[in-house]
Design a protein around this motif. Structure first.
Motif, PDB file in Angstrom:
ATOM      1  N   UNK A  18       0.807  -1.220   0.000  1.00 45.13           N
ATOM      2  CA  UNK A  18       0.000   0.000   0.000  1.00 45.13           C
ATOM      3  C   UNK A  18       0.840   1.270   0.000  1.00 45.13           C
ATOM      4  N   UNK A  19       2.150   1.129  -0.175  1.00 47.50           N
ATOM      5  CA  UNK A  19       3.039   2.269   0.001  1.00 47.50           C
ATOM      6  C   UNK A  19       3.938   2.519  -1.208  1.00 47.50           C
ATOM      7  N   UNK A  20       4.004   3.772  -1.608  1.00 45.45           N
ATOM      8  CA  UNK A  20       4.987   4.237  -2.582  1.00 45.45           C
ATOM      9  C   UNK A  20       5.568   5.539  -2.044  1.00 45.45           C
ATOM     10  N   UNK A  21       6.881   5.690  -2.194  1.00 47.68           N
ATOM     11  CA  UNK A  21       7.560   6.889  -1.712  1.00 47.68           C
ATOM     12  C   UNK A  21       8.295   7.561  -2.864  1.00 47.68           C
ATOM     13  N   UNK A  22       8.145   8.867  -2.962  1.00 47.61           N
ATOM     14  CA  UNK A  22       8.888   9.677  -3.925  1.00 47.61           C
ATOM     15  C   UNK A  22       9.970  10.434  -3.154  1.00 47.61           C
ATOM     16  N   UNK A  24      13.495  16.336   0.663  1.00 43.25           N
ATOM     17  CA  UNK A  24      12.053  16.140   0.805  1.00 43.25           C
ATOM     18  C   UNK A  24      11.667  14.770   0.264  1.00 43.25           C
ATOM     19  N   UNK A  25      10.548  14.270   0.751  1.00 51.94           N
ATOM     20  CA  UNK A  25      10.011  12.997   0.271  1.00 51.94           C
ATOM     21  C   UNK A  25       8.498  13.004   0.450  1.00 51.94           C
ATOM     22  N   UNK A  84       3.757  15.202   1.814  1.00 57.25           N
ATOM     23  CA  UNK A  84       5.119  15.579   1.442  1.00 57.25           C
ATOM     24  C   UNK A  84       5.794  16.166   2.679  1.00 57.25           C
ATOM     25  N   UNK A  85       6.952  15.609   3.021  1.00 55.87           N
ATOM     26  CA  UNK A  85       7.708  16.038   4.194  1.00 55.87           C
ATOM     27  C   UNK A  85       8.982  16.732   3.716  1.00 55.87           C
ATOM     28  N   UNK A 127      -0.728  16.513  -0.185  1.00 57.29           N
ATOM     29  CA  UNK A 127      -0.614  16.612  -1.639  1.00 57.29           C
ATOM     30  C   UNK A 127      -1.438  15.506  -2.302  1.00 57.29           C
ATOM     31  N   UNK A 128      -1.626  15.645  -3.585  1.00 56.14           N
ATOM     32  CA  UNK A 128      -2.235  14.591  -4.391  1.00 56.14           C
ATOM     33  C   UNK A 128      -1.195  14.101  -5.391  1.00 56.14           C
TER      34      UNK A 128
END
Length: 203
Positions: free
Chosen positions: A52-56, A89-90, A102-103, A145-146
């Motif tokens: 259920x997780x994706x990280x940018x 940031x991520x 977004x952090x 964010x979206x």
């Protein structure tokens, strides 16, 4: 805005083992990940929530290794996306709920670190120790964010695999480009990061 639900010290130790050394970026990356995961409702990123997780991530620095260590996301699993923005940031995305946070690491945290440990003369060491104890609202800004994730960017088997009409190499995940009626890979269409000096071995 303090992170809860994760064991910071254990996560930091695990991250340091993977990264190879302890540094301020490791501390920021671990705390950034803990905050992002909590905010999007992910409790077990390497367990029941792993699909259920994706990280940018927006930086190719130490913190990125920490994000990978904490979240279990990686380029190879297509659950980590590298955006070459040069920003600390991520963005953490819960695929099940659609919630994304977004952090961003605050620049002023560098100066505040010295206030927490004025007795430490070395600025680098002061940051390292201060980041461990500074509350999240001193370290980070967060924004809702979206993120629209395209089907071809999701984990799983490639949706498409085609041959470049110029170099003959295969392109998958719909990264090909249609140009002048030809199907091309991006290096042939726009130029790549490498310059070919000889043919591939074996030809």
């Amino acid at each position: 805005m303090n992170t809860v639900g994760f064991d910071f010290e254990n996560l930091l130790d695990e991250s340091v083992k993977i990264h190879g050394h302890l540094c301020p970026g490791q501390v920021l990356g671990v705390k950034m990940s803990m905050l992002g995961l909590r905010e999007i409702g992910i409790d077990e990123p390497k367990g029941k929530d792993r699909k259920n997780l994706i990280v940018f991530v927006e930086m190719d620095r130490c913190a990125t290794d920490a994000v990978q260590s904490v979240t279990g996301c990686s380029l190879g699993h297509r659950t980590m996306k590298f955006m070459d923005y040069g920003k600390m940031a991520a963005t953490f995305v819960n695929l099940k709920t659609g919630k994304a946070i977004r952090v961003i690491a605050k620049e002023e945290a560098r100066d505040k670190a010295k206030e927490h440990f004025p007795q430490i003369e070395d600025k680098y060491k002061a940051q390292l120790e201060a980041y461990k104890v500074m509350p999240d609202d001193e370290l980070f800004d967060i924004m809702n964010v979206k993120v629209a994730i395209r089907p071809e960017d999701m984990p799983g088997r490639p949706l498409k695999r085609v041959k470049c009409d110029v170099c003959g190499e295969f392109v998958q995940d719909m990264r090909d480009v249609l140009k002048d009626g030809k199907t091309l890979c991006k290096p042939c269409a726009f130029g790549g990061y490498y310059i070919i000096e000889d043919k591939p071995h074996g030809e």
